[in-house]
Design a protein around this motif. Structure first.
Motif, short mmCIF file in Angstrom:
data_model
loop_
_atom_site.label_atom_id
_atom_site.label_comp_id
_atom_site.label_asym_id
_atom_site.label_seq_id
_atom_site.Cartn_x
_atom_site.Cartn_y
_atom_site.Cartn_z
N GLY A 209 49.59 45.84 6.45
CA GLY A 209 49.86 47.20 7.36
C GLY A 209 50.95 46.86 8.52
N GLY A 210 50.61 45.86 9.45
CA GLY A 210 51.54 45.25 10.23
C GLY A 210 50.88 43.79 10.36
N GLY A 211 51.76 42.70 10.57
CA GLY A 211 51.24 41.51 10.63
C GLY A 211 51.95 40.41 10.37
N GLY A 212 52.02 39.30 10.55
CA GLY A 212 52.76 38.08 10.42
C GLY A 212 52.14 36.72 10.14
N MET A 213 52.91 35.53 9.76
CA MET A 213 52.17 34.38 9.81
C MET A 213 53.41 33.54 10.21
SD MET A 213 49.19 33.09 8.69
CE MET A 213 48.72 34.37 7.73
N ILE A 214 52.76 32.42 10.95
CA ILE A 214 53.63 31.15 11.34
C ILE A 214 53.09 30.07 10.39
CG2 ILE A 214 54.43 29.77 13.32
CD1 ILE A 214 53.27 32.12 15.17
N VAL A 215 53.85 29.23 9.99
CA VAL A 215 53.63 28.29 9.17
C VAL A 215 54.37 26.77 9.56
CG1 VAL A 215 52.79 29.59 7.30
CG2 VAL A 215 55.25 28.38 7.01
N SER A 216 53.81 25.78 9.45
CA SER A 216 54.38 24.59 9.64
C SER A 216 53.86 23.35 9.11
CB SER A 216 54.71 24.17 11.27
OG SER A 216 55.28 23.16 11.44
N ASN A 217 54.49 22.15 8.89
CA ASN A 217 53.76 20.85 8.42
C ASN A 217 53.59 20.15 9.80
OD1 ASN A 217 53.18 21.05 5.54
ND2 ASN A 217 55.71 21.33 5.39
N ASP A 218 53.87 20.61 11.01
CA ASP A 218 53.79 19.91 12.11
C ASP A 218 52.64 20.25 13.09
OD1 ASP A 218 54.25 19.43 15.19
OD2 ASP A 218 56.19 18.58 14.44
N GLU A 219 51.75 19.34 13.23
CA GLU A 219 50.42 19.77 14.00
C GLU A 219 50.55 20.35 15.37
OE1 GLU A 219 47.41 20.07 12.82
OE2 GLU A 219 47.15 18.54 11.11
N TYR A 220 51.36 19.52 16.04
CA TYR A 220 51.97 20.32 17.36
C TYR A 220 52.10 21.68 17.37
CZ TYR A 220 54.31 21.11 21.59
OH TYR A 220 54.66 22.06 22.78
N ILE A 221 53.21 22.16 16.57
CA ILE A 221 53.76 23.27 16.24
C ILE A 221 52.60 24.40 15.90
CG2 ILE A 221 55.14 24.89 14.78
CD1 ILE A 221 57.26 22.56 14.77
N LEU A 222 51.80 24.03 15.05
CA LEU A 222 50.65 24.73 14.79
C LEU A 222 49.57 25.06 15.83
CD1 LEU A 222 49.78 23.20 11.14
CD2 LEU A 222 50.84 25.57 11.59
N ASP A 223 49.01 23.95 16.43
CA ASP A 223 48.13 24.01 17.47
C ASP A 223 48.76 24.93 18.67
OD1 ASP A 223 46.48 22.57 16.01
OD2 ASP A 223 46.85 20.73 17.11
N HIS A 224 49.80 24.73 19.39
CA HIS A 224 50.72 25.24 20.23
C HIS A 224 50.96 26.75 19.83
CE1 HIS A 224 53.72 25.18 23.58
NE2 HIS A 224 52.61 25.64 23.97
N SER A 225 51.23 27.16 18.52
CA SER A 225 51.49 28.50 18.22
C SER A 225 50.26 29.43 18.07
CB SER A 225 52.12 28.47 16.65
OG SER A 225 53.20 28.04 16.60
N LYS A 226 48.88 28.43 17.77
CA LYS A 226 47.62 29.24 17.99
C LYS A 226 47.37 29.39 19.41
CE LYS A 226 44.01 30.43 15.73
NZ LYS A 226 44.08 31.58 14.59
#
Length: 393
Positions: A209-226
């Motif tokens: 409906g509306g929504g998105g996703m951030i993906v990465s292979n970098d743990e820091y990027i994933l943790d900080h994005s969350k």
């Protein structure tokens, strides 16, 4: 109007109602709930990446990516001019400046011009790419995989490495597109740069409906994005916040819908490929029409189908054809207005914009939904052919 064929609409014939109903029954309808985690896990599994962080839309994803990559106020980011404006606006959100780049015939960023700009219009000093015109540091490139076509990531990643530039892949239109040969064989759009961003808007190949996703292979990027997308709480119980965060969370209802959609993605792509081939086979010999190809080195999801209209050969211009198709119950649309010509960005730097200016005048998108019937495709083809042949135009 008896018969109407929309441009691109959702296909909700899987387990969407079952999963969404379960979310409602269990009363997990907001930003908590099991479907959010499941959707993130399944996206990461599908794309073969370390992790995924859900968010409210692709725009929020790009905004978050810029922040976690430490693009600062006053820095510059190289962006395409031929794209939807949502790919560029987040640069402005953080107080950075866009530098607009041309496209090549894939409609994606032209790596040759990108390299020429970096070598001729910039200096590389102490690990930073400095724009000669502005004396500002260029920190990143936002690459958009336009209409599901794969940008030339082999060349773009080489350039990024040489000039110490981060890469944000705007794969909002390209989930399921992957390389079939070359250095990145088997790699999906959105998984090659530092951060990839996807969109599940209602017109995308799969939707929440509306929504998105951030993906990465970098743990820091994933943790900080969350962290950033959930209001930057350092202590959830006592509501302690260690930086400015954002309410960019996806709801459990959206994720339930997305999980059901993801289960059908490969089937949807098969339909996209088949319908594209039907269009191309039928329209190839119509003078004045060219169906834009997708790059041969990748399996594209073929999200949008694009025609180049030569008004002299075909006998009618692109804009008039949009009107005529609409009268016949067929929705179509032009490509986006070039971003460097939009009011908020007219005074920003652009570099040798040529091909994008050509395509902006010629490209027409035609119906491409995954629930198009064979009769729908045949009808669109017959009307496009008849408008040229019959003299109605």
């Amino acid at each position: 109007m008896e018969h109407f064929i929309p441009l691109s609409v959702p296909n909700l014939k899987g387990k969407e109602l079952e999963y969404v109903s379960n979310a409602v029954k269990t009363e997990w309808v907001s930003t908590g709930g099991p479907y959010v985690n499941q959707f993130e896990e399944k996206i990461a599994e599908y794309l073969y990446v370390k992790g995924a962080v859900s968010c409210q839309n692709g725009t929020a994803g790009i905004h978050t990516a810029l922040l976690v990559l430490k693009v600062n106020r006053g820095d510059e980011v190289i962006v395409p001019t031929l794209t939807f404006i949502a790919a560029v606006n987040p640069v402005n959100y953080i107080g950075a400046e866009p530098v607009f780049m041309d496209c090549d015939d894939s409609l994606c960023m032209d790596p040759r011009k990108l390299y020429k700009f970096c070598t001729e219009e910039c200096d590389f000093v102490e690990g930073h790419l400095l724009n000669k015109l502005t004396s500002k540091i260029i920190k990143a490139i936002i690459v958009v995989h336009v209409f599901g076509n794969m940008a030339n990531m082999e060349e773009i990643t080489k350039i990024a490495k040489e000039f110490n530039l981060a890469i944000i892949e705007d794969a909002t239109e390209a989930i399921g597109t992957y390389y079939t040969e070359g250095k990145f064989k088997g790699k999906y759009a959105g998984t090659i740069g530092d951060v990839g961003v996807f969109s599940f808007n209602g017109n995308k190949i799969i939707t929440t409906g509306g929504g998105g996703m951030i993906v990465s292979n970098d743990e820091y990027i994933l943790d900080h994005s969350k962290h950033l997308t959930t209001q930057a709480k350092s202590d959830e119980l006592f509501y302690t916040h260690d930086e400015v965060g954002y309410n960019y969370r996806m709801t459990n209802l959206q994720a339930a819908l997305g999980l059901a959609q993801l289960e059908q993605l490969e089937k949807f792509i098969e339909i996209k490929l088949s319908n594209y081939d039907k269009y191309k086979h039928a329209l190839t010999n119509v003078a004045g029409l060219i169906m834009i190809d997708f790059v041969k080195v990748a399996r594209s999801n073929k999200w949008f189908y694009s025609l180049i209209i030569d008004d002299k050969e075909y006998g009618i211009g692109r804009d008039d054809l949009i009107v005529k198709l609409n009268e016949k119950g067929i929705q179509s649309r032009p490509i986006w207005g070039l971003i460097h010509q939009q009011m908020p960005y007219k005074d920003k730097q652009s570099y040798k914009i040529e091909k994008a200016s050509y395509y902006i005048e010629k490209v027409l998108n035609i119906p491409c939904s995954t629930n198009l019937s064979e009769a729908d495709v045949d009808y669109v083809i017959s009307i496009i052919k008849s408008l040229k042949k019959s003299g109605e135009i």
